[in-house]
Enzyme design. Structure first.
Site, PDB file in Angstrom:
ATOM      1  N   LEU A   5     -84.659 -13.514 -23.084  1.00  0.00           N
ATOM      2  CA  LEU A   5     -83.251 -13.876 -23.074  1.00  0.00           C
ATOM      3  C   LEU A   5     -83.165 -15.365 -22.784  1.00  0.00           C
ATOM      4  O   LEU A   5     -83.738 -15.853 -21.805  1.00  0.00           O
ATOM      5  CB  LEU A   5     -82.470 -13.086 -22.031  1.00  0.00           C
ATOM      6  CG  LEU A   5     -80.955 -13.335 -22.029  1.00  0.00           C
ATOM      7  CD1 LEU A   5     -80.185 -12.044 -21.736  1.00  0.00           C
ATOM      8  CD2 LEU A   5     -80.554 -14.414 -21.013  1.00  0.00           C
ATOM      9  N   ILE A   6     -82.454 -16.084 -23.654  1.00  0.00           N
ATOM     10  CA  ILE A   6     -82.339 -17.533 -23.551  1.00  0.00           C
ATOM     11  C   ILE A   6     -80.865 -17.903 -23.433  1.00  0.00           C
ATOM     12  O   ILE A   6     -80.042 -17.454 -24.233  1.00  0.00           O
ATOM     13  CB  ILE A   6     -82.948 -18.223 -24.794  1.00  0.00           C
ATOM     14  CG1 ILE A   6     -84.383 -17.746 -25.013  1.00  0.00           C
ATOM     15  CG2 ILE A   6     -82.892 -19.744 -24.648  1.00  0.00           C
ATOM     16  CD1 ILE A   6     -84.957 -18.146 -26.368  1.00  0.00           C
ATOM     17  N   CYS A   9     -77.703 -21.160 -26.263  1.00  0.00           N
ATOM     18  CA  CYS A   9     -78.317 -21.168 -27.591  1.00  0.00           C
ATOM     19  C   CYS A   9     -77.398 -21.658 -28.708  1.00  0.00           C
ATOM     20  O   CYS A   9     -77.730 -21.511 -29.887  1.00  0.00           O
ATOM     21  CB  CYS A   9     -78.813 -19.764 -27.944  1.00  0.00           C
ATOM     22  SG  CYS A   9     -80.230 -19.230 -26.959  1.00  0.00           S
ATOM     23  N   SER A  11     -76.736 -24.688 -29.489  1.00  0.00           N
ATOM     24  CA  SER A  11     -77.222 -25.923 -30.092  1.00  0.00           C
ATOM     25  C   SER A  11     -78.474 -26.388 -29.355  1.00  0.00           C
ATOM     26  O   SER A  11     -78.901 -25.783 -28.371  1.00  0.00           O
ATOM     27  CB  SER A  11     -76.142 -27.024 -30.023  1.00  0.00           C
ATOM     28  OG  SER A  11     -75.863 -27.352 -28.664  1.00  0.00           O
ATOM     29  N   GLY A  14     -81.838 -24.797 -26.729  1.00  0.00           N
ATOM     30  CA  GLY A  14     -81.716 -23.341 -26.714  1.00  0.00           C
ATOM     31  C   GLY A  14     -81.783 -22.743 -28.101  1.00  0.00           C
ATOM     32  O   GLY A  14     -82.462 -21.730 -28.326  1.00  0.00           O
ATOM     33  N   TYR A 140     -75.642 -35.742 -12.532  1.00  0.00           N
ATOM     34  CA  TYR A 140     -76.453 -34.901 -13.415  1.00  0.00           C
ATOM     35  C   TYR A 140     -77.867 -34.750 -12.856  1.00  0.00           C
ATOM     36  O   TYR A 140     -78.407 -33.641 -12.792  1.00  0.00           O
ATOM     37  CB  TYR A 140     -76.492 -35.508 -14.815  1.00  0.00           C
ATOM     38  CG  TYR A 140     -77.398 -34.775 -15.768  1.00  0.00           C
ATOM     39  CD1 TYR A 140     -77.004 -33.578 -16.343  1.00  0.00           C
ATOM     40  CD2 TYR A 140     -78.670 -35.270 -16.073  1.00  0.00           C
ATOM     41  CE1 TYR A 140     -77.845 -32.886 -17.211  1.00  0.00           C
ATOM     42  CE2 TYR A 140     -79.506 -34.590 -16.936  1.00  0.00           C
ATOM     43  CZ  TYR A 140     -79.095 -33.396 -17.502  1.00  0.00           C
ATOM     44  OH  TYR A 140     -79.941 -32.723 -18.348  1.00  0.00           O
TER      45      TYR A 140
END
Length: 248
Positions: A5-6, A9, A11, A14, A140
């Site tokens: 499971l990613i 996704c 773009s 991912g 960030y």
């Protein structure tokens, strides 16, 4: 056949990683806030799931829908270039909610099934900005550095249950939509005293010759998931590898 499971996704890293795992014969659960069927090739081994990593109910539904998985790749993240003086605390919290707390929440959600089976892999995607201070990226960088520390501690915590935990650290990736997606958050984040400094920073960044490509990250994630002897931290991209070597 194993299942990964990613997150994130829609773009960039991912999307590339989901496609790579599909080509290697894995079952892939590709998650994004709003699933799009046109992004990846149709396959009986591909499932698309809606997932907002900042929403507890969305996470619960995704975990229930996903069922048993062999690997979790926490890739979802949002970017921000800003002067801290021009960054509202609400915006800073948004960055941490996705990049840091979203990663923690997904780990917490899937650890029980890994622990019960005494098997599983968790890979968290952060950034090589955590290896070298860069101006205008304080918030960030802090959000990603927190994930680095979290991951290293979590690896020790889960080792007794035969759960591997690791990091992939990409470098600068101008070919992805990361910067474009961050643009909407970068309104009025550079007060007038910082404008010249920021303009010079952006000009120098555009002249960077050695960068990271999405395929570099996909390959690094594949190695991290499949190689039990892989190091805890895997830099992804030529610039990332060079920077990691300098930081040793």
């Amino acid at each position: 056949m194993k299942t990964v499971l990613i997150t994130g996704c829609s773009s960039g890293f991912g999307l590339e990683t989901a496609g790579y795992f599909l080509k290697q014969g894995w079952k892939v659960i590709a998650t994004m806030r709003t699933p799009r069927e046109d992004l990846l090739p149709r396959s009986e081994h591909l499932r698309l799931l809606a997932l907002d990593v900042t929403d507890a109910e969305s996470i619960h539904h995704a975990v229930e829908a996903a069922g048993p998985i062999d690997a979790l790749v926490n890739n979802a993240g949002i970017g921000l270039l800003s002067a801290i003086e021009g960054t509202s605390m609400d915006l800073a919290r948004d960055i941490f909610n996705t990049n840091t707390f979203g990663t923690m929440a997904l780990c917490k959600a899937f650890i029980p099934q890994f622990r019960q089976r005494k098997s599983g892999v968790i890979i968290n995607v952060t950034s090589t900005v955590t290896l070298k201070p860069i101006p205008l990226l304080a918030v960030y960088t802090a959000s990603k550095a927190a994930v680095n520390a979290f991951t290293e501690s979590l690896a020790l915590e889960l080792a007794p249950f035969n759960i591997r935990v690791g990091l992939v650290l990409p470098g600068l990736a101008p070919s992805t939509d990361f910067g474009k997606n961050a643009a909407s958050r970068m309104q009025n984040v550079f007060p007038e005293p910082y404008e010249a400094f920021a303009a010079n920073f952006f000009a120098n960044a555009k002249n960077t010759a050695v960068v990271t490509y999405a395929a570099d990250v996909a390959h690094a994630v594949w190695q991290a998931v499949n190689d039990p002897s892989a190091p805890m931290r895997i830099p992804a991209g030529a610039d990332a590898v060079a920077l990691a070597a300098q930081s040793l």
